[in-house]
Design an enzyme around this catalytic site. Structure first.
Site, PDB file in Angstrom:
ATOM      1  N   ARG A   1      -3.477  -0.274   5.690  1.00 27.10           N
ATOM      2  CA  ARG A   1      -4.001  -1.371   4.881  1.00 27.10           C
ATOM      3  C   ARG A   1      -3.108  -2.681   4.782  1.00 27.10           C
ATOM      4  NH1 ARG A   1      -5.409   2.056  -0.315  1.00 27.10           N
ATOM      5  NH2 ARG A   1      -3.273   3.021   0.519  1.00 27.10           N
TER       6      ARG A   1
ATOM      7  N   ASP B   1      -8.674   3.896   1.321  1.00 23.86           N
ATOM      8  CA  ASP B   1      -7.584   4.161   2.231  1.00 23.86           C
ATOM      9  C   ASP B   1      -8.116   4.674   3.598  1.00 23.86           C
ATOM     10  OD1 ASP B   1      -5.308   4.825   3.552  1.00 23.86           O
ATOM     11  OD2 ASP B   1      -4.239   5.756   1.882  1.00 23.86           O
TER      12      ASP B   1
ATOM     13  N   CYS C   1       1.035  -1.130  -0.139  1.00 29.50           N
ATOM     14  CA  CYS C   1      -0.233   0.005  -0.068  1.00 29.50           C
ATOM     15  C   CYS C   1       1.076   1.148   0.172  1.00 29.50           C
ATOM     16  CB  CYS C   1      -1.118   0.045   1.131  1.00 29.50           C
ATOM     17  SG  CYS C   1      -0.421   0.116   2.937  1.00 29.50           S
TER      18      CYS C   1
END
Ligand code: 4NP
Length: 152
Positions: free
Chosen positions: A13, A123, A7
């Protein structure tokens, strides 16, 4: 199998994805190597975001010992399965790698549940605490598909 999740910051994440798939692999008796990386180098060496840690702990997954690691092109050689969490992450990788044979190894994690759509896993860094729970659930579904597909 060697799996890496990538990420931007490697604090929200992909640490959850690493923790979730590690637990699923262990629960399924699979001796997989599972890691995660970030492309933006803003949080190198940091522990996962407190809320990512909290959501994971509530699901019996301990990610408290993870530390953010920067993505490097070598990762594209080392790992068998390379999952990006979003389009901006893939764009970052393309800025430092133009080898098509390496780029072709990269897959979207979301494609595990929404095939061929190249969707972003939202996100949560730009969201609320609730978003971390939603993102956890989505990543969990994707990881379950990985287990279903690749466990012998
Ligand atoms: P992640 O979230 O990519 O899921 O770790 C982010 C964390 C930090 C930033 C961006 C995204 N940042 O710009 O600092």
């Amino acid at each position: 199998m060697k799996v890496v999740f990538i990420c931007l910051g490697n604090i929200c994440r992909s640490p959850m994805a690493e923790g979730i798939l590690k637990k699923m692999a262990v629960d399924n008796g699979l001796n997989w190597q599972i890691e995660s990386r970030g492309t933006n180098k803003l949080h190198t060496g940091e522990r996962p975001h407190k809320t990512s840690q909290k959501v994971c702990i509530e699901n019996n997954i301990d990610i408290t010992k993870q530390k953010a690691i920067d993505f490097s092109i070598e990762d594209l050689l080392t790992f068998d399965k390379i999952y990006v969490l979003a389009n901006d992450v893939l764009n970052d990788i393309k800025k430092v790698c133009n080898e098509n044979y390496l780029l072709s190894k990269i897959e979207f994690l979301s494609n595990e549940i929404y095939p061929n759509q190249q969707l972003d896993i939202f996100d949560p860094w730009y969201g609320t605490e609730k978003d971390y729970y939603l993102v956890f659930e989505e990543i969990q579904k994707c990881c379950q598909e990985i287990i279903n597909k690749y466990k012998k």
